[in-house]
Scaffold this motif. Structure first.
Motif, PDB file in Angstrom:
ATOM      1  N   ASN A 362      17.279  10.474 -31.963  1.00 43.90           N
ATOM      2  CA  ASN A 362      16.161   9.575 -32.529  1.00 43.90           C
ATOM      3  C   ASN A 362      15.650  10.138 -33.864  1.00 43.90           C
ATOM      4  O   ASN A 362      15.227   9.698 -34.739  1.00 43.90           O
ATOM      5  N   LYS A 365      17.825   9.989 -36.560  1.00 45.03           N
ATOM      6  CA  LYS A 365      17.930   8.634 -37.278  1.00 45.03           C
ATOM      7  C   LYS A 365      16.791   8.233 -37.830  1.00 45.03           C
ATOM      8  O   LYS A 365      16.895   7.457 -38.915  1.00 45.03           O
ATOM      9  N   ASP A 390       9.491  15.720 -35.698  1.00 43.29           N
ATOM     10  CA  ASP A 390      10.187  15.323 -37.046  1.00 43.29           C
ATOM     11  C   ASP A 390       9.257  15.020 -38.229  1.00 43.29           C
ATOM     12  O   ASP A 390       8.279  14.855 -37.477  1.00 43.29           O
ATOM     13  N   HIS A 408      13.157  -1.508 -25.654  1.00 46.07           N
ATOM     14  CA  HIS A 408      12.093  -1.750 -26.841  1.00 46.07           C
ATOM     15  C   HIS A 408      12.582  -1.062 -28.006  1.00 46.07           C
ATOM     16  O   HIS A 408      13.087   0.347 -28.047  1.00 46.07           O
ATOM     17  N   GLN A 409      12.764  -1.765 -29.068  1.00 45.24           N
ATOM     18  CA  GLN A 409      12.791  -0.932 -30.491  1.00 45.24           C
ATOM     19  C   GLN A 409      11.386  -1.294 -31.352  1.00 45.24           C
ATOM     20  O   GLN A 409      10.990  -2.437 -31.438  1.00 45.24           O
ATOM     21  N   ALA A 410      10.971  -0.017 -31.758  1.00 45.21           N
ATOM     22  CA  ALA A 410       9.572  -0.179 -32.478  1.00 45.21           C
ATOM     23  C   ALA A 410       9.647  -1.425 -33.579  1.00 45.21           C
ATOM     24  O   ALA A 410       8.804  -2.069 -33.625  1.00 45.21           O
ATOM     25  N   ARG A 414      14.408  -1.577 -38.602  1.00 47.72           N
ATOM     26  CA  ARG A 414      14.548  -0.333 -39.107  1.00 47.72           C
ATOM     27  C   ARG A 414      15.637   0.487 -38.146  1.00 47.72           C
ATOM     28  O   ARG A 414      15.240   1.690 -38.141  1.00 47.72           O
ATOM     29  N   GLY A 421      20.551   2.028 -31.559  1.00 43.38           N
ATOM     30  CA  GLY A 421      20.803   2.004 -30.115  1.00 43.38           C
ATOM     31  C   GLY A 421      20.392   0.479 -29.760  1.00 43.38           C
ATOM     32  O   GLY A 421      20.165  -0.331 -30.730  1.00 43.38           O
ATOM     33  N   GLY A 423      17.645   0.288 -27.560  1.00 39.68           N
ATOM     34  CA  GLY A 423      16.282   0.832 -27.320  1.00 39.68           C
ATOM     35  C   GLY A 423      16.334   1.031 -25.624  1.00 39.68           C
ATOM     36  O   GLY A 423      15.438   0.850 -24.862  1.00 39.68           O
ATOM     37  N   LEU A 426      15.259   6.293 -24.947  1.00 38.44           N
ATOM     38  CA  LEU A 426      13.991   6.767 -24.366  1.00 38.44           C
ATOM     39  C   LEU A 426      13.626   6.395 -22.949  1.00 38.44           C
ATOM     40  O   LEU A 426      13.021   7.028 -22.079  1.00 38.44           O
TER      41      LEU A 426
HETATM   42  P1  ADP Z   1      17.118   3.569 -29.908  1.00 34.36           P
HETATM   43  O1  ADP Z   1      18.347   3.588 -29.350  1.00 34.36           O
HETATM   44  O2  ADP Z   1      16.793   1.976 -30.447  1.00 34.36           O
HETATM   45  O3  ADP Z   1      16.980   4.492 -30.656  1.00 34.36           O
HETATM   46  P2  ADP Z   1      15.180   4.482 -28.012  1.00 34.36           P
HETATM   47  O4  ADP Z   1      14.719   3.860 -26.780  1.00 34.36           O
HETATM   48  O5  ADP Z   1      15.699   5.718 -28.433  1.00 34.36           O
HETATM   49  O6  ADP Z   1      16.193   3.335 -28.701  1.00 34.36           O
HETATM   50  O7  ADP Z   1      13.723   4.433 -28.995  1.00 34.36           O
HETATM   51  C1  ADP Z   1      13.226   3.181 -29.047  1.00 34.36           C
HETATM   52  C2  ADP Z   1      12.580   2.884 -30.290  1.00 34.36           C
HETATM   53  O8  ADP Z   1      11.506   3.820 -30.313  1.00 34.36           O
HETATM   54  C3  ADP Z   1      13.213   3.121 -31.432  1.00 34.36           C
HETATM   55  O9  ADP Z   1      13.877   1.850 -31.685  1.00 34.36           O
HETATM   56  C4  ADP Z   1      12.396   3.430 -32.510  1.00 34.36           C
HETATM   57  O10 ADP Z   1      11.943   2.368 -33.150  1.00 34.36           O
HETATM   58  C5  ADP Z   1      11.238   4.347 -31.896  1.00 34.36           C
HETATM   59  N1  ADP Z   1      11.458   5.889 -31.944  1.00 34.36           N
HETATM   60  C6  ADP Z   1      12.187   6.857 -31.034  1.00 34.36           C
HETATM   61  N2  ADP Z   1      12.132   7.966 -31.587  1.00 34.36           N
HETATM   62  C7  ADP Z   1      11.444   7.849 -32.918  1.00 34.36           C
HETATM   63  C8  ADP Z   1      11.278   8.622 -33.822  1.00 34.36           C
HETATM   64  N3  ADP Z   1      11.825  10.281 -33.563  1.00 34.36           N
HETATM   65  N4  ADP Z   1      10.676   8.298 -34.822  1.00 34.36           N
HETATM   66  C9  ADP Z   1      10.510   7.120 -35.022  1.00 34.36           C
HETATM   67  N5  ADP Z   1      10.582   6.287 -34.135  1.00 34.36           N
HETATM   68  C10 ADP Z   1      11.158   6.552 -32.986  1.00 34.36           C
END
Ligand code: ADP
Length: 469
Positions: A362, A365, A390, A408-410, A414, A421, A423, A426
């Motif tokens: 992440n 990414k 990061d 959930h994807q923030a 983006r 992925g 979501g 995490l």
């Molecule tokens: P994904 O597979 O979409 O990355 P995750 O569950 O790993 O799903 O993360 C969920 C969301 O949390 C991501 O879509 C992203 O928007 C946000 N996110 C996770 N890690 C970071 C990070 N290091 N910096 C910014 N946003 C993050």
């Protein structure tokens, strides 16, 4: 009816009332046998005669015995009472029925002074008497034969009617109280029953807490259970909706590009190559998602095959960094590892590597090329803290509470480019950390970067033990 709360309460109250009344009646009977009303009337009667005698014959205390006897006999005939005169040593001096009735035994002083005013005559019959001191030398005794009072007579004459009346009244009262108490208990219980019958189809509001404390506890527990069931139903619905949604997009594009190859729309080798690449990438994404879903399902069911072995966290950090180095070189991202020597942690090395891999993935990414990702670890009491920092795009504060939710994807717009992925990453991280008895938190500011911090106990507590998984 007989098994209903109301009936049982009434029955137990009725039994209680009846047993209380019976015990009371028994005590009253015993008391009355020893001291029936008729005796008290007799004593009063004797006292009246004695008063009349004293008033009419004030010289009784000093008259010579010879002149006393006719007076005693006269009063005996008039009032049908045996009259006796005793000297100060309780020796008989005169008896109005001497010769005609069996002689009375000498009453002891105690008997005269205390209430138990019964004496026997020579034939064994009992007499009730009262004694009055006429002078220092003389006592007057008034006696009548004691009537035999039968138990049945006492019950019939003195007790039966009040007992029946009291029982009837008490039973009616207990019926009213039982009805009230049963309503107090049964109404909230029935509410719970009605609510649980409607449960699956219901957007149930919390039931009000009513009734006794135990019933309130039940209602509260029921409310909590309802909330959990609703939450789980919602998450199931969301889950199905999310999976369908996440599958729809890649499937549509696979179908579209496959169609283009089939009907010849992709007519150049480059166009076919492009279509095949999209199909390949989307299929890969779906594959990753299905694997993640399977992983989550196994974590949920608690059957993920967790190991319980010593894990050296600094070594783990190095190996994760090594894995990402080729990819990081391409984007100009550098790693910094801050890891002092630490005691080994008991856990599943592969699963903990999965946690770090997801976090670093992440970070890569969502971080622009040329920046640095810091992996640090240290011991805090009985726990080991691992952080991945990061300097990427960060997470809006409103999103932070949800990023560990499934799917959930923030900001879907983006999604970390090609390798975005679904979501789930995490959510898996959180499950693994929790299975180790640990916690995960995040600090982030949009535009400044994010720090994910995992706290892991050196030894997982027994109930959260990875070994249980
Ligand atoms: P994904 O597979 O979409 O990355 P995750 O569950 O790993 O799903 O993360 C969920 C969301 O949390 C991501 O879509 C992203 O928007 C946000 N996110 C996770 N890690 C970071 C990070 N290091 N910096 C910014 N946003 C993050």
């Amino acid at each position: 009816m007989s098994s209903s709360l109301r009936a049982r309460l009434w029955l137990s109250y009725a039994l209680l009332v009846l047993s209380a009344l019976t015990v009371t009646a028994l005590f009253i009977i015993v008391y009355l046998i020893r001291n029936p009303f008729v005796y008290r009337q007799t004593f009063t009667h004797l006292q009246d005669i004695e008063a009349i005698l004293q008033t009419n014959q004030p010289g009784l205390g000093s008259l010579p015995i010879d002149s006393l006897l006719p007076i005693l006999k006269q009063y005996d005939q008039t009032y049908d009472v045996r009259l006796l005169i005793l000297d100060k040593n309780r020796q008989l001096q005169a008896d109005s029925r001497a010769g005609s009735s069996p002689a009375l035994s000498q009453p002891r002083l105690l008997r005269i002074l205390i209430l138990n005013r019964v004496i026997k005559d020579d034939s064994g019959a009992y007499w009730l008497f009262i004694a009055e001191k006429l002078s220092d030398e003389r006592w007057l005794l008034l006696a009548v034969p004691r009537q035999k009072v039968h138990l049945l007579t006492i019950i019939r004459d003195d007790l039966f009617l009040p007992f029946i009346e009291a029982s009837a009244l008490a039973l009616i009262l207990s019926l009213v109280i039982a009805f009230g108490v049963a309503r107090w208990i049964a109404d909230p219980l029935q509410q719970v029953v009605a609510a649980s019958r409607q449960m699956p189809a219901r957007q149930a509001a919390s039931l009000p807490l009513k009734g006794p404390r135990e019933v309130q506890t039940l209602t509260r527990t029921f409310n909590e259970m309802t909330a959990r069931v609703q939450a789980s139903q919602k998450s199931q619905r969301d889950f199905v909706a999310n999976v369908s949604h996440e599958l729809k997009t890649p499937l549509t594009s696979i179908q579209g590009f496959a169609q283009a190859i089939l009907d010849g729309t992709a007519d150049t080798p480059e166009a076919r190559q492009q279509a095949a690449r999209v199909i390949h990438d989307e299929a890969g994404r779906m594959h990753r998602m299905v694997l993640d879903l399977l992983d989550l399902a196994r974590l949920d069911a608690g059957i993920a095959d967790f190991q319980r072995a010593p894990v050296d966290i600094p070594t783990l950090l190095d190996s994760v960094v090594e894995k990402f180095t080729p990819q990081a070189r391409k984007t100009g991202i550098s790693f910094q590892v801050q890891a002092p020597a630490l005691p080994p942690l008991i856990g599943d090395g592969d699963r903990l590597a999965q946690v770090l891999t997801n976090l670093v993935d992440n970070a890569m990414k969502f971080t622009p090329g040329g920046s640095q990702i810091i992996l640090s670890t240290l011991q805090v009491g009985n726990e080991i803290e691992v952080s991945v920092t990061d300097s990427g795009i960060g997470i809006p504060s409103a999103e932070i509470a949800h990023i560990f939710d499934r799917f959930h994807q923030a900001d879907p717009a983006r999604k970390g480019g090609e390798k975005h992925g679904a979501g789930l990453g995490l959510a898996i991280v959180k499950e693994i950390v929790q299975a180790h008895g640990g916690t995960i938190s995040v600090r982030s500011a949009p535009g400044e970067g994010s720090t994910f911090t995992v706290m892991l106990p050196l030894t997982p507590p027994a109930d959260k033990s990875v070994a249980k998984r």
